[in-house]
Write a protein that holds these residues in place. Sequence first.
Motif, short mmCIF file in Angstrom:
data_model
loop_
_atom_site.label_atom_id
_atom_site.label_comp_id
_atom_site.label_asym_id
_atom_site.label_seq_id
_atom_site.Cartn_x
_atom_site.Cartn_y
_atom_site.Cartn_z
N ALA A 256 -5.40 10.90 -2.81
CA ALA A 256 -4.68 11.24 -1.57
C ALA A 256 -5.56 10.95 -0.35
O ALA A 256 -5.10 10.34 0.63
N GLY A 257 -6.81 11.38 -0.41
CA GLY A 257 -7.73 11.11 0.68
C GLY A 257 -8.07 9.63 0.79
O GLY A 257 -8.14 9.08 1.90
N LEU B 226 6.33 12.36 5.90
CA LEU B 226 7.42 12.55 4.96
C LEU B 226 6.98 12.57 3.49
O LEU B 226 7.65 13.13 2.65
N ASN B 227 5.85 11.94 3.20
CA ASN B 227 5.40 11.82 1.81
C ASN B 227 4.08 12.54 1.55
O ASN B 227 3.38 12.20 0.61
N HIS B 228 3.77 13.50 2.35
CA HIS B 228 2.47 14.15 2.18
C HIS B 228 2.62 15.46 1.45
O HIS B 228 3.47 16.23 1.68
N ILE C 173 3.21 5.91 -3.15
CA ILE C 173 4.32 6.66 -3.76
C ILE C 173 4.17 6.70 -5.28
O ILE C 173 4.34 7.75 -5.91
N VAL C 174 3.83 5.55 -5.87
CA VAL C 174 3.67 5.49 -7.33
C VAL C 174 2.52 6.39 -7.77
O VAL C 174 2.65 7.17 -8.72
N ARG C 175 1.39 6.30 -7.09
CA ARG C 175 0.22 7.10 -7.48
C ARG C 175 0.46 8.59 -7.25
O ARG C 175 0.03 9.42 -8.05
N GLN C 176 1.15 8.94 -6.19
CA GLN C 176 1.44 10.35 -5.91
C GLN C 176 2.30 10.95 -7.02
O GLN C 176 2.11 12.11 -7.40
N LEU D 170 0.82 -1.22 0.00
CA LEU D 170 0.00 0.00 0.00
C LEU D 170 0.86 1.27 0.00
O LEU D 170 0.56 2.22 -0.72
N THR D 171 1.93 1.27 0.80
CA THR D 171 2.77 2.46 0.82
C THR D 171 3.53 2.61 -0.50
O THR D 171 3.75 3.73 -0.97
#
Length: 193
Positions: free
Chosen positions: A126-127, A191-193, A43-46, A38-39
């Motif tokens: 994101a949500g 860190l990834n937001h 990262i890929v989708r972001q 999931l994480t």
Amino acid sequence: MEEKLSYIEGAEQPISMHPKKFALWLFIVTVVMIFASLTSAYIVRQAEGNWLEFDLPAIFWYTSGIIVLSSITLHFAYLSTKKDELSKVRAGMFITTFLGITFLIGQWYSWVALVDRDVYFVGNPAGSFLYVFTGLHAIHLISGVIFLIIVLISSFRYKVHSKNIDVMEMCVTYWHFLGGLWLYLFMFLLLNH
């Protein structure tokens, strides 16, 4: 013949583990794999863009403190179990269970805070990811609270003590894992937001 006997006597014992502990570790590995995937997907989708920027709910800081405190109180109960101090075991288990339920209530209020910011499960990825992370963790935490309640009841029935510590060790392992998982998710989101 003597050579054969000395060889057999020198044979090492196989590594053994309680079957329920082994099953718990398999389950933990499965959960780690789920959250790792999931994480990674996050990262890929972001990176693809179209990512809604919003602040994480401040209550995440409080729930993180609660989960750390609950691990401390559970460890206190575990150490008390080793010393057969049953009143301390019960107190530690009760406080840990209360803190676990408080954490879950805090997670509910984090969803309320997200809705107040117009961040929904359906809509922007994101949500969606945030709801999936916190919701999936909450489901596992509910199972952890049930485990805590089982151990608490067992302590009142004198089934948890220094000579019968397996269930307590499994509970401690699972609860510390859930706490560590939450801290990982929270730091990941920071860190990834």
